[in-house]
Scaffold this motif. Sequence first.
Motif, PDB file in Angstrom:
ATOM      1  N   TRP A   1       4.467  10.048 -18.204  1.00  0.00           N
ATOM      2  CA  TRP A   1       4.624   9.648 -16.806  1.00  0.00           C
ATOM      3  C   TRP A   1       3.409   8.852 -16.333  1.00  0.00           C
ATOM      4  O   TRP A   1       3.546   7.829 -15.657  1.00  0.00           O
ATOM      5  CB  TRP A   1       4.825  10.884 -15.925  1.00  0.00           C
ATOM      6  N   ILE A   2       2.229   9.319 -16.682  1.00  0.00           N
ATOM      7  CA  ILE A   2       1.005   8.607 -16.294  1.00  0.00           C
ATOM      8  C   ILE A   2       0.971   7.224 -16.937  1.00  0.00           C
ATOM      9  O   ILE A   2       0.595   6.230 -16.306  1.00  0.00           O
ATOM     10  CB  ILE A   2      -0.239   9.430 -16.691  1.00  0.00           C
ATOM     11  N   ASN A   3       1.381   7.155 -18.189  1.00  0.00           N
ATOM     12  CA  ASN A   3       1.417   5.873 -18.890  1.00  0.00           C
ATOM     13  C   ASN A   3       2.400   4.911 -18.224  1.00  0.00           C
ATOM     14  O   ASN A   3       2.110   3.717 -18.053  1.00  0.00           O
ATOM     15  CB  ASN A   3       1.808   6.099 -20.349  1.00  0.00           C
ATOM     16  N   ALA A   4       3.554   5.429 -17.824  1.00  0.00           N
ATOM     17  CA  ALA A   4       4.565   4.592 -17.167  1.00  0.00           C
ATOM     18  C   ALA A   4       4.050   4.056 -15.835  1.00  0.00           C
ATOM     19  O   ALA A   4       4.265   2.883 -15.493  1.00  0.00           O
ATOM     20  CB  ALA A   4       5.846   5.398 -16.954  1.00  0.00           C
ATOM     21  N   ILE A   5       3.355   4.903 -15.081  1.00  0.00           N
ATOM     22  CA  ILE A   5       2.790   4.463 -13.799  1.00  0.00           C
ATOM     23  C   ILE A   5       1.756   3.364 -14.023  1.00  0.00           C
ATOM     24  O   ILE A   5       1.700   2.376 -13.283  1.00  0.00           O
ATOM     25  CB  ILE A   5       2.169   5.662 -13.056  1.00  0.00           C
ATOM     26  N   GLY A   6       0.944   3.517 -15.053  1.00  0.00           N
ATOM     27  CA  GLY A   6      -0.053   2.499 -15.363  1.00  0.00           C
ATOM     28  C   GLY A   6       0.580   1.164 -15.715  1.00  0.00           C
ATOM     29  O   GLY A   6       0.116   0.106 -15.279  1.00  0.00           O
ATOM     30  N   ILE A   7       1.652   1.208 -16.483  1.00  0.00           N
ATOM     31  CA  ILE A   7       2.348  -0.027 -16.868  1.00  0.00           C
ATOM     32  C   ILE A   7       2.945  -0.714 -15.639  1.00  0.00           C
ATOM     33  O   ILE A   7       2.824  -1.929 -15.460  1.00  0.00           O
ATOM     34  CB  ILE A   7       3.454   0.278 -17.899  1.00  0.00           C
TER      35      ILE A   7
ATOM     36  N   TYR B   1      -0.859  -4.310  -4.956  1.00  0.00           N
ATOM     37  CA  TYR B   1      -0.328  -2.996  -5.334  1.00  0.00           C
ATOM     38  C   TYR B   1      -1.348  -2.207  -6.154  1.00  0.00           C
ATOM     39  O   TYR B   1      -1.706  -1.084  -5.798  1.00  0.00           O
ATOM     40  CB  TYR B   1       0.968  -3.158  -6.134  1.00  0.00           C
ATOM     41  N   TRP B   2      -1.818  -2.796  -7.277  1.00  0.00           N
ATOM     42  CA  TRP B   2      -2.686  -2.006  -8.153  1.00  0.00           C
ATOM     43  C   TRP B   2      -4.074  -1.784  -7.572  1.00  0.00           C
ATOM     44  O   TRP B   2      -4.767  -0.829  -7.945  1.00  0.00           O
ATOM     45  CB  TRP B   2      -2.778  -2.615  -9.551  1.00  0.00           C
ATOM     46  N   SER B   3      -4.509  -2.618  -6.633  1.00  0.00           N
ATOM     47  CA  SER B   3      -5.835  -2.421  -6.040  1.00  0.00           C
ATOM     48  C   SER B   3      -5.886  -1.192  -5.140  1.00  0.00           C
ATOM     49  O   SER B   3      -6.971  -0.736  -4.771  1.00  0.00           O
ATOM     50  CB  SER B   3      -6.245  -3.659  -5.242  1.00  0.00           C
ATOM     51  N   VAL B   4      -4.720  -0.638  -4.814  1.00  0.00           N
ATOM     52  CA  VAL B   4      -4.676   0.569  -3.982  1.00  0.00           C
ATOM     53  C   VAL B   4      -5.369   1.736  -4.683  1.00  0.00           C
ATOM     54  O   VAL B   4      -5.877   2.652  -4.031  1.00  0.00           O
ATOM     55  CB  VAL B   4      -3.211   0.926  -3.639  1.00  0.00           C
TER      56      VAL B   4
ATOM     57  N   GLN C   1       0.821  -1.205   0.000  1.00  0.00           N
ATOM     58  CA  GLN C   1       0.000   0.000   0.000  1.00  0.00           C
ATOM     59  C   GLN C   1       0.859   1.261   0.000  1.00  0.00           C
ATOM     60  O   GLN C   1       0.580   2.216  -0.728  1.00  0.00           O
ATOM     61  CB  GLN C   1      -0.937   0.006   1.210  1.00  0.00           C
ATOM     62  N   GLY C   2       1.906   1.255   0.799  1.00  0.00           N
ATOM     63  CA  GLY C   2       2.790   2.417   0.843  1.00  0.00           C
ATOM     64  C   GLY C   2       3.506   2.642  -0.474  1.00  0.00           C
ATOM     65  O   GLY C   2       3.640   3.783  -0.942  1.00  0.00           O
ATOM     66  N   ILE C   3       3.959   1.554  -1.090  1.00  0.00           N
ATOM     67  CA  ILE C   3       4.661   1.668  -2.372  1.00  0.00           C
ATOM     68  C   ILE C   3       3.716   2.182  -3.452  1.00  0.00           C
ATOM     69  O   ILE C   3       4.045   3.107  -4.206  1.00  0.00           O
ATOM     70  CB  ILE C   3       5.257   0.306  -2.771  1.00  0.00           C
ATOM     71  N   ALA C   4       2.529   1.590  -3.531  1.00  0.00           N
ATOM     72  CA  ALA C   4       1.574   1.991  -4.566  1.00  0.00           C
ATOM     73  C   ALA C   4       1.150   3.447  -4.393  1.00  0.00           C
ATOM     74  O   ALA C   4       1.042   4.195  -5.374  1.00  0.00           O
ATOM     75  CB  ALA C   4       0.353   1.078  -4.527  1.00  0.00           C
ATOM     76  N   ASN C   5       0.906   3.860  -3.159  1.00  0.00           N
ATOM     77  CA  ASN C   5       0.510   5.250  -2.917  1.00  0.00           C
ATOM     78  C   ASN C   5       1.603   6.223  -3.338  1.00  0.00           C
ATOM     79  O   ASN C   5       1.321   7.283  -3.909  1.00  0.00           O
ATOM     80  CB  ASN C   5       0.175   5.454  -1.439  1.00  0.00           C
ATOM     81  N   ASN C   6       2.836   5.867  -3.063  1.00  0.00           N
ATOM     82  CA  ASN C   6       3.941   6.748  -3.451  1.00  0.00           C
ATOM     83  C   ASN C   6       4.125   6.797  -4.961  1.00  0.00           C
ATOM     84  O   ASN C   6       4.476   7.845  -5.513  1.00  0.00           O
ATOM     85  CB  ASN C   6       5.236   6.296  -2.769  1.00  0.00           C
TER      86      ASN C   6
END
Length: 252
Positions: free
Chosen positions: A65-71, A80-83, A40-45
Amino acid sequence: ISGKNIFYLTDWRFNEFPNAAAHVLYVTCVELMSLPVGPQGIANNIIDVVLKGYTVIPHDQIHSWINAIGIILSSLPEAYWSVMYDRLHELITCNKMVEWSYRHSPFDMFNFKVVKESMLEKSYVLLLAVCQSVLHHSSIGQISTIADYIKDKLKPFVQNEYQLIYLCHLFAPFMLRLDQERPRIGYELTTLLYELLEQVDKKQSATTLKYMDPICDLLYHIKYMFVGDMLKVESETIIRKLRPALQMRLRK
């Protein structure tokens, strides 16, 4: 993000990874999962890289940047992604979303281009863009969980049409993919949308719905493009419970 290869040149035909991008993604995910911090901490950051750091990201690179975060998030385990659904819950339950004191319509506030060019509050569109990026890069197995997450984490807190419109912006772009790969999930989301409309209608029974026409237009689009008469019984059962103005629009 910039497209420059930071790895050594090699013949990828005989490598464990098909190309440099796959190698970068794998290394990034392994490094993130090896950090002494919870998912949760990693995904939030990772999400906050854009939500809080957008001021230092060049305007012409924000989409990359948004695309990279999505990937990255979609390549990590579900923890992670459920956060992103927790972040969506925080956003739709905040006072500004519940009370809505903005002079702009939600269709302006949830439009990335309008917000960027008009210098409006960016918290809504940035989180929406990150979530859409994650869903876009998700496998069909991952995106198939969207109905359950919305039902469990978001549906109980939707009280007004602004929250409903925000959720429509979240999942509506993926109806075509779901219709082609997992029609059942598309049916579940459509039923959920009718239930949310009924919920909002009851919560705001004493006030006029300002955006009932766009909401009904979306329901009509989904009906004629994706679900047809598959949900006729379920939808008509809910429509009968709505205010006359909504019944007239959804039955015409």
